[in-house]
Design a protein around this motif. Structure first.
Motif, short mmCIF file in Angstrom:
data_model
loop_
_atom_site.label_atom_id
_atom_site.label_comp_id
_atom_site.label_asym_id
_atom_site.label_seq_id
_atom_site.Cartn_x
_atom_site.Cartn_y
_atom_site.Cartn_z
N VAL A 164 -14.36 -11.91 -7.31
CA VAL A 164 -15.48 -11.10 -7.78
C VAL A 164 -16.77 -11.86 -7.50
CG1 VAL A 164 -15.39 -12.05 -10.11
CG2 VAL A 164 -16.38 -9.80 -9.77
N HIS A 165 -17.86 -11.11 -7.22
CA HIS A 165 -19.15 -11.74 -6.97
C HIS A 165 -19.59 -12.58 -8.17
CE1 HIS A 165 -19.66 -8.20 -4.11
NE2 HIS A 165 -19.76 -9.26 -3.34
N LEU A 166 -20.44 -13.55 -7.91
CA LEU A 166 -21.05 -14.31 -9.00
C LEU A 166 -21.92 -13.37 -9.83
CD1 LEU A 166 -22.21 -17.38 -6.89
CD2 LEU A 166 -20.20 -17.26 -8.38
N PHE A 167 -22.00 -13.67 -11.12
CA PHE A 167 -22.75 -12.80 -12.02
C PHE A 167 -24.16 -13.34 -12.24
CE2 PHE A 167 -18.50 -11.34 -12.99
CZ PHE A 167 -18.68 -9.98 -13.20
N ASP A 168 -25.13 -12.43 -12.22
CA ASP A 168 -26.50 -12.72 -12.55
C ASP A 168 -26.59 -12.95 -14.07
OD1 ASP A 168 -28.82 -13.05 -11.12
OD2 ASP A 168 -29.30 -10.94 -10.95
N TRP A 169 -27.32 -13.90 -14.61
CA TRP A 169 -28.18 -14.85 -13.98
C TRP A 169 -27.51 -16.18 -13.64
CZ3 TRP A 169 -32.89 -14.77 -17.80
CH2 TRP A 169 -33.58 -13.55 -17.68
N ASP A 170 -26.86 -16.78 -14.63
CA ASP A 170 -26.55 -18.21 -14.55
C ASP A 170 -25.66 -18.58 -13.37
OD1 ASP A 170 -28.16 -18.79 -16.64
OD2 ASP A 170 -26.57 -19.09 -18.10
N ALA A 203 -21.24 4.83 -10.15
CA ALA A 203 -20.82 4.06 -8.98
C ALA A 203 -19.42 4.48 -8.55
CB ALA A 203 -20.85 2.57 -9.30
N PRO A 204 -19.18 4.57 -7.25
CA PRO A 204 -17.84 4.96 -6.77
C PRO A 204 -16.83 3.83 -6.93
CG PRO A 204 -19.28 4.45 -4.91
CD PRO A 204 -20.13 4.35 -6.15
N VAL A 205 -16.03 3.89 -7.97
CA VAL A 205 -15.03 2.86 -8.26
C VAL A 205 -13.67 3.53 -8.34
CG1 VAL A 205 -14.24 1.15 -9.92
CG2 VAL A 205 -16.69 1.43 -9.50
N PRO A 221 -13.34 -6.95 -11.22
CA PRO A 221 -14.06 -6.52 -10.01
C PRO A 221 -14.56 -5.08 -10.09
CG PRO A 221 -12.07 -7.72 -9.42
CD PRO A 221 -11.99 -7.47 -10.90
N LYS A 222 -13.83 -4.24 -10.78
CA LYS A 222 -14.27 -2.84 -10.92
C LYS A 222 -15.44 -2.73 -11.88
CE LYS A 222 -9.68 -0.97 -9.87
NZ LYS A 222 -8.99 -2.25 -9.58
N ILE A 223 -15.41 -3.50 -12.95
CA ILE A 223 -16.55 -3.53 -13.88
C ILE A 223 -17.78 -4.06 -13.16
CG2 ILE A 223 -17.44 -4.50 -16.03
CD1 ILE A 223 -15.15 -2.45 -16.37
N GLU A 224 -17.59 -5.08 -12.34
CA GLU A 224 -18.71 -5.65 -11.60
C GLU A 224 -19.31 -4.65 -10.61
OE1 GLU A 224 -20.50 -7.97 -8.18
OE2 GLU A 224 -18.56 -6.95 -8.13
N ARG A 225 -18.47 -3.76 -10.07
CA ARG A 225 -18.99 -2.72 -9.18
C ARG A 225 -19.97 -1.81 -9.92
NH1 ARG A 225 -19.52 -3.73 -4.48
NH2 ARG A 225 -20.02 -1.53 -4.23
N TYR A 226 -19.69 -1.54 -11.18
CA TYR A 226 -20.62 -0.71 -11.96
C TYR A 226 -21.93 -1.45 -12.22
CZ TYR A 226 -16.70 2.41 -13.13
OH TYR A 226 -15.65 3.30 -13.07
N THR A 227 -21.85 -2.72 -12.56
CA THR A 227 -23.03 -3.43 -13.07
C THR A 227 -23.95 -3.97 -11.98
OG1 THR A 227 -21.78 -5.51 -13.22
CG2 THR A 227 -21.83 -4.09 -15.19
N GLN A 228 -23.37 -4.43 -10.83
CA GLN A 228 -24.22 -5.03 -9.82
C GLN A 228 -23.71 -4.85 -8.39
OE1 GLN A 228 -24.33 -9.26 -10.87
NE2 GLN A 228 -22.44 -9.66 -9.76
N GLY A 229 -22.64 -4.11 -8.23
CA GLY A 229 -22.03 -3.97 -6.91
C GLY A 229 -22.97 -3.39 -5.87
N ALA A 230 -23.71 -2.34 -6.24
CA ALA A 230 -24.58 -1.67 -5.27
C ALA A 230 -25.68 -2.60 -4.77
CB ALA A 230 -25.18 -0.42 -5.90
N VAL A 231 -26.27 -3.35 -5.67
CA VAL A 231 -27.39 -4.18 -5.27
C VAL A 231 -26.93 -5.38 -4.44
CG1 VAL A 231 -27.46 -5.63 -7.35
CG2 VAL A 231 -29.56 -5.17 -6.10
N ILE A 232 -25.76 -5.93 -4.76
CA ILE A 232 -25.26 -7.06 -3.97
C ILE A 232 -24.85 -6.59 -2.57
CG2 ILE A 232 -23.36 -8.71 -3.79
CD1 ILE A 232 -23.73 -9.30 -6.73
N ASP A 233 -24.26 -5.39 -2.47
CA ASP A 233 -23.97 -4.83 -1.15
C ASP A 233 -25.24 -4.72 -0.31
OD1 ASP A 233 -21.31 -4.57 -1.82
OD2 ASP A 233 -21.41 -2.41 -2.20
N PHE A 234 -26.33 -4.30 -0.95
CA PHE A 234 -27.61 -4.14 -0.24
C PHE A 234 -28.09 -5.48 0.29
CE2 PHE A 234 -32.30 -3.95 -0.35
CZ PHE A 234 -32.50 -2.89 0.53
N TYR A 235 -28.04 -6.50 -0.57
CA TYR A 235 -28.49 -7.82 -0.13
C TYR A 235 -27.62 -8.37 1.00
CZ TYR A 235 -31.34 -7.86 -4.40
OH TYR A 235 -32.26 -7.57 -5.38
#
Length: 549
Positions: free
Chosen positions: A28-34, A395-397, A449-463
């Motif tokens: 799963v991606h690293l979580f914002d912030w820390d 979000a599409p999960v 990973p599915k919860i993370e898709r809801y919270t920040q998945g779209a923006v990390i994909d963009f970056y």
């Protein structure tokens, strides 16, 4: 507990730690912030080649010294820049922590106690989970705990030649703690020592010579970085560093203003199940091997607990991991209860059954509910008032449909253990503390990973999609570090790029992209320089074309 040959126990601990701490670190991606913040500081060290200055967004980062970032740098050099490398150091520290607890428990009481202590820490929710994270605290906490342990031994050996060696080790580890997270490392040990000294009616506990050795060793280790910075850059860096530390203690950070009792609730629920046993440990005395050293060390642990809890309850900024140092004394007190209960002199209380049943049952229900909420998001959104949360749930999960069974199985296991506890006390207690690691072993790859898709998945994909492009990219209207790490931002060549107003309204020299949240959109929607290119899962993506003269 089943009899395990002593020579195999350390190997068994290493294997258990490797089996539970290393898998899925990069799932799963690293979580914002820390998590992203710290990994980005390590990445910027690699990008700039400057390993002495901690930076974020290629500017001085006043909050933390560099030791943990050095560990992440080594990991990134080995595994490449990514989630696995950012979290790998704490997984190693997790195994080291279990070995330390077993070893110290064996010295303090006996081998069985050491195993129970390691098991209590290994098998509780947040202590286990944080070894699979990329934040500083697990490493910092181990150094602080070791400094307290060696100081306790130095005090116990007062007047003998053995005290010198213990004081030196205590100083070395507190120096490492300061090099990891700053002055709070020395503060925690210092306050614990002063309170213990008060209970000893201020009788001599450490010779003047050993005190000097302690401070000398701590200062020598901390000076590996602090002294170098002082020589290279003078006092201005330290002024900013200590000004930040004071501000952290005295001013609430945005979004982290919590009531005074916040950390007590966090420890009670987050450290399940050892937290409930530890409550009994405050009143149950020591283990049934009540040597003077065991009684003394128990006092150190109780004092350390209250120092951490009171100090970070007073601090204005309150975040879950701020009180994580308390997990060590909590695990110790839980182990004393387990030890005395399994050896016979301590009777099981009915409220322990009720508490474990309630918290374990609620935890199982929550983990059961998470997938169900995701699978039925459309039916729930009319009842949610937060527009950002509603959009997150769009979000599409893809859920497989069975994930809810993980939490249900966990809750049923906890309840079953309470039923069979009387007939199989050893097996039920061991299983109780293995249930949570097994739960997390399934939850981390299947649900998080599915919860993370809801919270920040779209923006990390963009970056990530913008990596390598010669553009400006910034979040606006909210604070984030995700764009730095997942865009792999290079060192800026235009100092104006730090100025948000210039990026939005000034004569930008290359395309600029912005991310905001849907509830902040109105303040940017009508700006003629900005074009909305898409909205997804609560995030709004905007573009600005360069100005050509």
């Amino acid at each position: 507990m089943p009899r395990i040959p002593s020579r195999f126990i350390p190997l068994l601990i290493v294997l258990a730690g490797a089996l539970f701490y290393f898998p899925f670190l990069g799932r799963v991606h690293l979580f914002d912030w820390d998590e992203i913040n710290f990994a980005e500081s390590a990445r910027e060290m690699i990008v700039t080649g400057n390993y002495t200055r901690v930076q974020i967004n290629f500017q001085p980062f006043w909050e933390k010294p560099p030791l943990f970032f050095w560990l992440q740098v080594l990991s990134m050099k080995l595994f490449g820049i990514g989630e696995f490398a950012a979290r790998f150091p704490n997984a190693v520290v997790g195994i080291a922590t279990l070995l330390v607890l077993y070893s110290i428990g064996k010295k303090a009481v006996d081998e069985r106690f050491g195993l129970l202590w390691a098991l209590a820490y290994f098998g509780s929710l947040t202590p286990h989970l944080y070894f699979k994270s990329g934040i500083i605290d697990p490493t910092f906490n181990l150094f602080i705990f070791l400094s307290v342990w060696f100081m306790a031994r130095a005090v116990s050996a007062y007047g003998t030649s053995g005290a010198t060696r213990q004081a030196v080790f205590s100083g070395l580890f507190v120096g490492l703690a300061v090099l990891t997270k700053g002055p709070v490392g020395g503060l925690l040990l210092g306050l614990t020592f002063l309170v213990y000294w008060g209970f000893q009616q201020f009788r001599p506990m450490l010779s003047f010579r050993n005190g000097l050795l302690f401070f000398g060793c701590a200062l020598a280790v901390a000076s590996v970085w602090f002294g170098l910075e002082l020589i290279k850059n003078g006092f201005w860096f330290f002024e900013e560093f200590f000004r930040y530390q004071i501000r952290l203690f005295s001013t609430p950070d945005a979004g982290h203003q919590q009531p005074f009792y916040y950390h007590f609730v966090v420890v009670l629920l987050g450290c399940f199940p050892m937290s409930l046993l530890a409550i009994r440990g405050f009143f149950a005395g020591t283990t049934d091997n009540s040597t003077s050293n065991a009684v003394s060390f128990r006092r150190w642990m109780v004092i350390l607990f209250w120092v951490v809890m009171i100090l970070f309850s007073i601090v204005k900024t309150k975040i879950v991991h701020y009180s994580s140092m308390a997990w060590f004394p909590v695990s110790y007190l839980a182990a004393t209860v387990l030890y005395s209960y399994l050896n016979g002199p301590l009777k099981w209380n009915r409220w322990l059954t009720v508490g474990i049943g309630i918290i374990g049952g609620v935890l199982g229900l929550l983990i059961t509910a998470l997938p169900l909420v995701g699978m039925h998001a459309a039916e729930l959104t009319p009842y949610i008032k937060d527009p950002f949360a509603v959009a997150n749930l769009s979000a599409p999960v893809e859920w497989q449909g069975w994930e809810w069974a993980i939490g249900t199985a966990y809750g049923l296991v906890i309840l079953a253990l309470l039923v069979v506890r009387k007939n199989r006390p050893v097996g039920s207690m061991v299983t109780l503390f293995l249930a949570t690691p097994v739960l997390l072993w399934f939850v981390l790859p299947a649900i998080i990973p599915k919860i993370e898709r809801y919270t920040q998945g779209a923006v990390i994909d963009f970056y990530e999609a913008k990596q390598g492009q010669d553009i400006y990219i910034e979040p606006i209207g909210y604070k984030s570090y995700a764009h730095l790490f997942y865009f792999r931002k290079p060192p800026p060549t235009n100092p104006n790029s730090y100025n948000e107003d210039w990026l939005i309204n000034g004569p930008v020299d290359k395309p600029a992209f912005f991310v905001t949240r849907n509830f902040n959109l109105d303040q940017y929607r009508y700006n003629p320089n900005l074009e909305i290119i898409r909205e997804e899962a609560g995030f709004v993506f905007l573009r600005r074309k360069p100005v050509f003269k």
